[in-house]
Design an enzyme around this catalytic site. Structure first.
Site, short mmCIF file in Angstrom:
data_model
loop_
_atom_site.label_atom_id
_atom_site.label_comp_id
_atom_site.label_asym_id
_atom_site.label_seq_id
_atom_site.Cartn_x
_atom_site.Cartn_y
_atom_site.Cartn_z
N GLY A 110 45.98 3.14 23.42
CA GLY A 110 46.51 4.45 23.00
C GLY A 110 47.22 4.84 24.37
N HIS A 157 44.90 14.48 25.88
CA HIS A 157 46.17 14.22 26.87
C HIS A 157 47.03 15.58 27.00
CE1 HIS A 157 45.06 11.07 29.70
NE2 HIS A 157 44.92 10.18 28.62
N CYS A 166 40.97 4.93 30.41
CA CYS A 166 42.08 5.51 30.49
C CYS A 166 42.97 4.99 31.15
CB CYS A 166 41.96 6.96 30.85
SG CYS A 166 43.60 7.91 30.58
N LEU A 167 44.18 4.69 30.77
CA LEU A 167 45.38 3.76 31.70
C LEU A 167 45.60 4.65 32.73
CD1 LEU A 167 47.55 2.34 28.45
CD2 LEU A 167 45.53 1.28 29.76
N GLN A 204 51.23 10.66 30.24
CA GLN A 204 51.00 9.62 31.09
C GLN A 204 52.19 8.96 31.63
OE1 GLN A 204 47.77 8.24 27.91
NE2 GLN A 204 47.09 7.48 30.00
N HIS A 240 41.26 11.16 22.23
CA HIS A 240 41.37 10.83 23.66
C HIS A 240 42.82 11.27 23.85
CE1 HIS A 240 40.70 8.44 27.17
NE2 HIS A 240 42.00 8.52 26.90
N GLU A 241 43.80 10.61 22.93
CA GLU A 241 45.36 10.93 23.06
C GLU A 241 45.80 12.44 23.02
OE1 GLU A 241 46.62 8.58 24.79
OE2 GLU A 241 45.00 7.15 24.64
#
Length: 172
Positions: free
Chosen positions: A45, A140, A94-95, A50, A136-137
């Site tokens: 994701g 963000h 997380c990226l 991000q 999660h996304e």
């Protein structure tokens, strides 16, 4: 086109994202870039903040098995319309916070409504990893990171590691 992923701590990751007023070719291109960036990372994701864009846009693909067909989803203005009382705990990463993982407990199932790439409203109930990833996304987009669910000491420890990592990356 692959885009650079912003690393925590960065003030942009803590800001509220603006709703997407209208789908444009530019936003569709951004979504395509985000999918390419997510797959290359690799991740399941990615949210627009991000990659430095404060718009309500996320991309997901939680199909991990090599023999399964990928299922990329592009979600403009996603919102959780309902969540189950049953909870699930997954080890999340997380990226924007590479190499850091922690158990986070969230609703097991969520119903999400969004606008797809073609401008159509979609609604789907997600379970398991898909539900965790969607939550999660969407977090963000609201300026919330998975580490915000952790105890303060653990969150500070991860943030210190990230500050050190960013310093080292800046030297190279």
């Amino acid at each position: 086109m692959k885009r650079p992923i912003i690393l925590h701590p960065d003030p942009r990751l803590k800001k509220l994202s603006d709703p997407v007023p209208d789908l444009s070719d530019e936003l569709r291109a951004l979504a395509d870039d985000m999918l390419e960036t997510m797959y290359a990372a690799p991740g399941v994701g990615l949210a627009a903040p991000q990659v430095g864009v404060l718009q309500r846009l996320v991309v997901l693909d939680c199909v991990k098995a090599e023999n399964e067909t990928p299922r990329p989803l592009i979600m403009f203005n996603p919102e959780i319309v309902s969540a189950s009382d049953e909870m699930n705990t997954y080890e999340e990463g997380c990226l924007s916070i590479p190499e850091q993982y922690a158990d986070v407990t969230r609703p097991r199932d969520v119903e999400v409504r969004w606008i797809d790439r073609d401008g159509k409203e979609r609604t789907e109930v997600f379970t398991g990893l898909w539900a965790t990833c969607a939550q999660h996304e969407i977090d963000h987009l609201d300026g919330k990171l998975f580490i915000d669910y952790l105890k303060p000491l653990r969150r500070q420890m991860i943030t210190r590691k990230m500050v050190k990592m960013k310093r080292e990356l800046a030297r190279t």
